[in-house]
Design a protein around this motif. Structure first.
Motif, PDB file in Angstrom:
ATOM      1  N   TYR A   1       5.024  -2.871  -3.238  1.00 57.31           N
ATOM      2  CA  TYR A   1       3.862  -3.040  -2.383  1.00 57.31           C
ATOM      3  C   TYR A   1       2.658  -2.303  -2.981  1.00 57.31           C
ATOM      4  O   TYR A   1       1.566  -2.855  -3.096  1.00 57.31           O
ATOM      5  CB  TYR A   1       4.141  -2.525  -0.973  1.00 57.31           C
ATOM      6  CG  TYR A   1       2.932  -2.618  -0.080  1.00 57.31           C
ATOM      7  CD1 TYR A   1       2.695  -3.747   0.691  1.00 57.31           C
ATOM      8  CD2 TYR A   1       1.994  -1.596  -0.050  1.00 57.31           C
ATOM      9  CE1 TYR A   1       1.575  -3.848   1.498  1.00 57.31           C
ATOM     10  CE2 TYR A   1       0.863  -1.690   0.737  1.00 57.31           C
ATOM     11  CZ  TYR A   1       0.664  -2.816   1.504  1.00 57.31           C
ATOM     12  OH  TYR A   1      -0.469  -2.908   2.278  1.00 57.31           O
ATOM     13  N   LYS A   2       2.869  -1.044  -3.345  1.00 59.04           N
ATOM     14  CA  LYS A   2       1.763  -0.245  -3.891  1.00 59.04           C
ATOM     15  C   LYS A   2       1.245  -0.873  -5.183  1.00 59.04           C
ATOM     16  O   LYS A   2       0.021  -0.943  -5.389  1.00 59.04           O
ATOM     17  CB  LYS A   2       2.222   1.181  -4.132  1.00 59.04           C
ATOM     18  CG  LYS A   2       1.123   2.095  -4.623  1.00 59.04           C
ATOM     19  CD  LYS A   2       1.598   3.512  -4.786  1.00 59.04           C
ATOM     20  CE  LYS A   2       0.523   4.376  -5.400  1.00 59.04           C
ATOM     21  NZ  LYS A   2       1.015   5.732  -5.661  1.00 59.04           N
ATOM     22  N   GLU A   3       2.141  -1.320  -6.037  1.00 61.92           N
ATOM     23  CA  GLU A   3       1.713  -1.946  -7.288  1.00 61.92           C
ATOM     24  C   GLU A   3       0.880  -3.198  -7.014  1.00 61.92           C
ATOM     25  O   GLU A   3      -0.151  -3.422  -7.647  1.00 61.92           O
ATOM     26  CB  GLU A   3       2.927  -2.291  -8.155  1.00 61.92           C
ATOM     27  CG  GLU A   3       3.602  -1.070  -8.749  1.00 61.92           C
ATOM     28  CD  GLU A   3       4.912  -1.386  -9.441  1.00 61.92           C
ATOM     29  OE1 GLU A   3       5.351  -2.560  -9.425  1.00 61.92           O
ATOM     30  OE2 GLU A   3       5.512  -0.443  -9.987  1.00 61.92           O
ATOM     31  N   GLN A   4       1.332  -4.026  -6.075  1.00 65.28           N
ATOM     32  CA  GLN A   4       0.597  -5.242  -5.708  1.00 65.28           C
ATOM     33  C   GLN A   4      -0.764  -4.880  -5.118  1.00 65.28           C
ATOM     34  O   GLN A   4      -1.762  -5.519  -5.420  1.00 65.28           O
ATOM     35  CB  GLN A   4       1.389  -6.064  -4.687  1.00 65.28           C
ATOM     36  CG  GLN A   4       2.578  -6.772  -5.261  1.00 65.28           C
ATOM     37  CD  GLN A   4       2.180  -8.050  -5.956  1.00 65.28           C
ATOM     38  OE1 GLN A   4       1.175  -8.668  -5.640  1.00 65.28           O
ATOM     39  NE2 GLN A   4       2.974  -8.452  -6.921  1.00 65.28           N
ATOM     40  N   CYS A   5      -0.787  -3.896  -4.279  1.00 65.14           N
ATOM     41  CA  CYS A   5      -2.034  -3.457  -3.644  1.00 65.14           C
ATOM     42  C   CYS A   5      -3.032  -2.995  -4.696  1.00 65.14           C
ATOM     43  O   CYS A   5      -4.200  -3.392  -4.677  1.00 65.14           O
ATOM     44  CB  CYS A   5      -1.726  -2.347  -2.649  1.00 65.14           C
ATOM     45  SG  CYS A   5      -3.146  -1.694  -1.756  1.00 65.14           S
ATOM     46  N   LEU A   6      -2.586  -2.166  -5.611  1.00 62.07           N
ATOM     47  CA  LEU A   6      -3.474  -1.647  -6.656  1.00 62.07           C
ATOM     48  C   LEU A   6      -3.945  -2.745  -7.605  1.00 62.07           C
ATOM     49  O   LEU A   6      -5.038  -2.647  -8.176  1.00 62.07           O
ATOM     50  CB  LEU A   6      -2.779  -0.532  -7.445  1.00 62.07           C
ATOM     51  CG  LEU A   6      -2.559   0.764  -6.675  1.00 62.07           C
ATOM     52  CD1 LEU A   6      -1.645   1.692  -7.476  1.00 62.07           C
ATOM     53  CD2 LEU A   6      -3.871   1.429  -6.348  1.00 62.07           C
ATOM     54  N   ALA A   7      -3.160  -3.782  -7.758  1.00 62.71           N
ATOM     55  CA  ALA A   7      -3.520  -4.887  -8.659  1.00 62.71           C
ATOM     56  C   ALA A   7      -4.579  -5.799  -8.056  1.00 62.71           C
ATOM     57  O   ALA A   7      -5.166  -6.617  -8.771  1.00 62.71           O
ATOM     58  CB  ALA A   7      -2.281  -5.689  -9.020  1.00 62.71           C
ATOM     59  N   GLN A   8      -4.826  -5.691  -6.754  1.00 65.18           N
ATOM     60  CA  GLN A   8      -5.804  -6.579  -6.094  1.00 65.18           C
ATOM     61  C   GLN A   8      -7.213  -6.194  -6.451  1.00 65.18           C
ATOM     62  O   GLN A   8      -7.584  -5.117  -6.609  1.00 65.18           O
ATOM     63  CB  GLN A   8      -5.626  -6.549  -4.584  1.00 65.18           C
ATOM     64  CG  GLN A   8      -4.279  -6.971  -4.120  1.00 65.18           C
ATOM     65  CD  GLN A   8      -3.905  -8.383  -4.522  1.00 65.18           C
ATOM     66  OE1 GLN A   8      -4.719  -9.293  -4.394  1.00 65.18           O
ATOM     67  NE2 GLN A   8      -2.719  -8.577  -5.017  1.00 65.18           N
TER      68      GLN A   8
END
Length: 97
Positions: free
Chosen positions: A90-97
Motif C-alpha cells: 500500500y505504502k509503495e503504491q501510495c508513494l508511486a502516485q
C-alpha cells in the motif's frame, strides 16, 4: 491493487501536497492498512475494525476519514494476503502516485 491505488489517489488528490506531506500521508494511511489487516486477522468485523482503528487515532486526525474506505478495502482481500506485506505494498503504491 487497483482499488488500493484509487484510494491512495483520492487521498492525495484531495489537497495539493508537498513531497514530505505525501510521505506523511502514505505512512499514516499505511498504518491504517496495517491495523485493519491485524484486526481482520484477529476476527474482528469490518465495523469493529474501523472503530478500533479510529479509537487509536487522535480525535483531530486528518486521516479519520480514510479509515472506513481503507478498512472496506482490506476486507475485500483474500485471507491468504492478510500479512504485513499489505501495508508495505500500500505504502509503495501510495508513494508511486
Amino acid at each position: 491493487m487497483t482499488r488500493l491505488a484509487a484510494i491512495a489517489v483520492a487521498l492525495i488528490a484531495a489537497t495539493p501536497i508537498t513531497a514530505q506531506d505525501k510521505q506523511d500521508l502514505c505512512e499514516n494511511t499505511a498504518m491504517i492498512v496495517d491495523d485493519a489487516v491485524t484486526a481482520r486477522a484477529d476476527g474482528a468485523s469490518a465495523q469493529d475494525a474501523a472503530s478500533t482503528v479510529r479509537d487509536t487515532m487522535d480525535t483531530d486526525s486528518a486521516y479519520t476519514g480514510a479509515v472506513q474506505p481503507i478498512v472496506d478495502w482490506v476486507y475485500t482481500l483474500p485471507e491468504d494476503q492478510l500479512t504485513d506485506a499489505v501495508a508495505v505494498a500500500y505504502k509503495e503504491q501510495c508513494l508511486a502516485q
